[in-house]
Design an enzyme around this catalytic site. Structure first.
Site, short mmCIF file in Angstrom:
data_model
loop_
_atom_site.label_atom_id
_atom_site.label_comp_id
_atom_site.label_asym_id
_atom_site.label_seq_id
_atom_site.Cartn_x
_atom_site.Cartn_y
_atom_site.Cartn_z
CD GLU A 278 -18.09 6.43 -16.22
OE1 GLU A 278 -17.01 7.20 -15.58
OE2 GLU A 278 -18.37 5.66 -15.74
NE ARG B 244 -17.79 -2.73 -6.61
CZ ARG B 244 -18.10 -1.97 -7.61
NH1 ARG B 244 -18.33 -2.50 -8.74
NH2 ARG B 244 -17.63 -0.82 -7.63
N GLY C 107 -14.03 0.67 -9.28
CA GLY C 107 -14.49 -0.45 -9.92
C GLY C 107 -13.97 -0.97 -11.08
CE LYS D 54 -17.76 11.14 -7.49
NZ LYS D 54 -17.17 9.95 -7.93
CG ASN E 239 -22.41 9.57 -10.88
OD1 ASN E 239 -23.12 8.81 -10.14
ND2 ASN E 239 -21.27 9.06 -11.40
CG ASP F 226 -5.54 4.98 -3.85
OD1 ASP F 226 -4.86 4.96 -4.57
OD2 ASP F 226 -6.54 5.86 -3.72
NE ARG G 26 -3.40 7.92 -6.66
CZ ARG G 26 -4.36 8.76 -6.73
NH1 ARG G 26 -4.19 9.81 -7.18
NH2 ARG G 26 -5.69 8.51 -6.28
NE ARG H 151 -22.36 5.68 -13.70
CZ ARG H 151 -21.07 5.49 -13.58
NH1 ARG H 151 -20.22 6.39 -13.03
NH2 ARG H 151 -20.55 4.46 -14.08
CG HIS I 125 -17.56 0.15 -15.50
ND1 HIS I 125 -16.94 -0.76 -14.89
CD2 HIS I 125 -17.70 0.87 -14.49
CE1 HIS I 125 -16.60 -0.79 -13.75
NE2 HIS I 125 -17.03 0.35 -13.33
N GLY J 96 -9.19 5.55 -13.85
CA GLY J 96 -8.11 5.97 -12.98
C GLY J 96 -6.79 5.26 -13.13
CB ILE J 97 -5.96 1.80 -12.55
CG1 ILE J 97 -6.10 1.93 -11.01
CG2 ILE J 97 -4.81 0.67 -12.75
CD1 ILE J 97 -6.91 0.64 -10.29
N GLY J 98 -6.08 2.70 -15.46
CA GLY J 98 -5.75 2.37 -16.79
C GLY J 98 -5.27 3.92 -17.63
CD GLU J 99 -8.59 8.13 -17.81
OE1 GLU J 99 -8.37 9.11 -17.51
OE2 GLU J 99 -9.88 7.62 -17.81
P1 ADP Z 1 -13.79 5.38 -9.62
O1 ADP Z 1 -14.21 4.32 -10.40
O2 ADP Z 1 -14.25 5.91 -8.43
O3 ADP Z 1 -14.27 6.57 -10.59
P2 ADP Z 1 -11.28 6.11 -10.59
O4 ADP Z 1 -11.33 5.96 -12.07
O5 ADP Z 1 -10.88 7.76 -10.45
O6 ADP Z 1 -12.28 5.80 -9.73
O7 ADP Z 1 -10.03 5.47 -10.22
C1 ADP Z 1 -9.44 5.34 -8.99
C2 ADP Z 1 -8.33 4.31 -8.99
O8 ADP Z 1 -6.98 4.90 -9.68
C3 ADP Z 1 -7.69 4.36 -7.60
O9 ADP Z 1 -7.38 2.99 -7.34
C4 ADP Z 1 -6.32 5.23 -7.71
O10 ADP Z 1 -5.31 4.79 -6.94
C5 ADP Z 1 -5.82 4.82 -9.05
N1 ADP Z 1 -5.01 5.89 -9.84
C6 ADP Z 1 -5.23 7.13 -9.95
N2 ADP Z 1 -4.04 7.58 -10.61
C7 ADP Z 1 -3.19 6.95 -10.40
C8 ADP Z 1 -1.79 6.68 -10.63
N3 ADP Z 1 -0.97 7.49 -11.22
N4 ADP Z 1 -1.16 5.32 -10.48
C9 ADP Z 1 -1.78 4.35 -10.04
N5 ADP Z 1 -3.06 4.44 -9.94
C10 ADP Z 1 -3.97 5.60 -10.11
#
Ligand code: ADP
Length: 394
Positions: free
Chosen positions: A379, A241, A212, A16, A9, A283, A285, A93, A181, A328-331
């Site tokens: 992915e 974005r 994203g 990556k 990727n 970010d 977090r 990818r 995506h 990241g955020i959703g999980e």
């Molecule tokens: P990418 O799109 O680069 O693959 P990720 O899917 O890893 O990115 O998502 C990155 C985002 O997920 C960042 O905004 C990060 O702050 C957020 N994130 C990761 N862990 C947490 C958490 N425990 N709480 C809130 N946000 C998180």
């Protein structure tokens, strides 16, 4: 002897990679990692399946490794670490498959030429995605390479869904909504039947919330519509974005502020979103931990945009059976999920606070008309699976 599939990727400044070995019908992750800072201070790290570091190297400040150098290094690293497994193929990818590619494809010089035609559609990603393919075609022409597209999953969208209100000739020429995506959505769709037959057969909206961010409306695990359009800047507000923007703003910036395409591109892709509003970080977090009013304003707008887009996609589906969070955020963020789930109460979503705080997979009460789920995306595994299948089919 076991066989292995490598997944690449490649982005603008990093590559990556991951390697999967065949284990019966499954593909098992063996090693993954990345080389970052390709043009500034290259740094390589590789980790085994248990997350322990199995390789690391730094090239030092000011060194330029580039995509070709990174790929050469990776191939040598993988050769030394192969443990007797033969590399059966490499999956890549590739962000854009244009109107033509609705499926992964084995790449030869002709296909590479076709994919290069899509560089103008995704100038920030496509050239970097293709660089390692070109290098490997030169180095190892007999090694099977498969391109897997972020747009492919959405090629099932109806023509109407793909259209802008521009003159029809432009639609025919490819100015249309592609959606992105797709590999993430396809992976989620592939595991959905294990979690809920109703979500798999019914009307489901998947939220990919990473750096994203986008949303995909699915019916029976097929993409019906998505929030991203011609480029990956449309739809939800993201880390840096804008998301959807009145095109009149772009005209205003050109006419009144004298901004050219490159300056506007930088603004829309890199200086906006969570970063632009908060002035602190892209970010999530960091923003969730901050007490600054503009950090919470950025989060408020992020959630508001999801709420609007969710309503729009639910209308397209004519109702909703399931809502799935990933990336990241959703999980990982129970706080953001809680806001999105509560904003969707009007659709029949009843959040289960304890289940959501515990990270799911189920996020809603048994009585909830709409099922909420949090599912990790993968992915890389999707690309490895496609690559194996394409190679086997020949
Ligand atoms: P990418 O799109 O680069 O693959 P990720 O899917 O890893 O990115 O998502 C990155 C985002 O997920 C960042 O905004 C990060 O702050 C957020 N994130 C990761 N862990 C947490 C958490 N425990 N709480 C809130 N946000 C998180």
């Amino acid at each position: 002897m076991s066989t292995a599939i490598a997944v690449i990727n490649a982005g603008s400044s990093s590559v990556k990679f991951s390697v999967f070995v065949e284990s019966g019908a499954d593909l098992r992750l063996q090693v993954r990692g990345q080389i970052e800072g390709l043009f500034t201070a290259p740094h390589f790290v590789a980790r085994g399946a248990d997350d322990t570091v199995v390789g690391e190297k730094s090239w030092g400040e000011g060194q330029r490794l580039g995509h070709d150098g990174a790929l050469d290094f990776l191939i040598e690293f993988l050769r030394q670490r192969s443990g007797g497994a033969t590399l059966a193929g490499v999956g890549h990818r590739v962000v854009h498959g244009g109107m033509e590619y609705a499926q992964p494809v084995r790449v030869d010089a002709r296909v590479l030429g076709a994919l290069e035609k899509y560089v103008p559609l995704a100038p920030l990603h496509q050239p970097h995605n293709l660089a390692p393919i070109r290098r490997l075609l030169e180095r190892s022409p007999d090694l099977p390479q498969v391109a897997c597209f972020d747009t492919a999953f959405h090629r099932s969208n109806a023509e109407l869904v793909q259209m802008f209100g521009l003159p029809y000739a432009m639609f025919e020429q490819g100015v249309r909504r592609y959606g992105f995506h797709g590999l993430s959505y396809e992976y989620v769709a592939s595991v959905l039947p294990q979690h809920s037959p109703r979500a798999a057969t019914g009307r489901t909206i998947v939220l990919h919330l990473g750096n994203g961010a986008s949303m995909c409306a699915m019916q029976g695990c097929r993409s019906v519509a998505s929030s991203m359009g011609f480029t990956a800047v449309e739809g939800l507000m993201m880390g840096t974005r804008t998301g959807s923007l009145d095109p009149g703003v772009v005209l205003y910036l050109m006419d009144q502020r004298g901004m050219d395409a490159r300056a506007i591109e930088k603004l829309l892709y890199h200086q906006s979103g969570l970063l632009g509003i908060s002035g602190i970080s892209s970010d999530m977090r960091t923003l969730l931990e901050s007490r600054e009013p503009r950090a919470s304003l950025a989060i408020d707008l992020y959630c508001y945009r999801i709420r609007r887009e969710l309503g729009s996609l639910a209308a397209v589906l004519g109702g909703l059976d399931a809502l799935v969070f990933t990336a990241g955020i959703g999980e990982n963020s129970a706080a953001i999920r809680a806001r999105v789930l509560d904003d969707a109460a009007w659709l029949g979503v009843e959040r289960d606070a304890a289940a959501n705080d515990a990270g799911g997979p189920r996020l809603t009460r048994p009585t909830s008309r709409v099922l909420g789920l949090a599912l990790p995306t993968n992915e890389e595994l999707m690309i490895a699976t496609h690559t194996r299948n394409v190679i086997r089919a020949r």
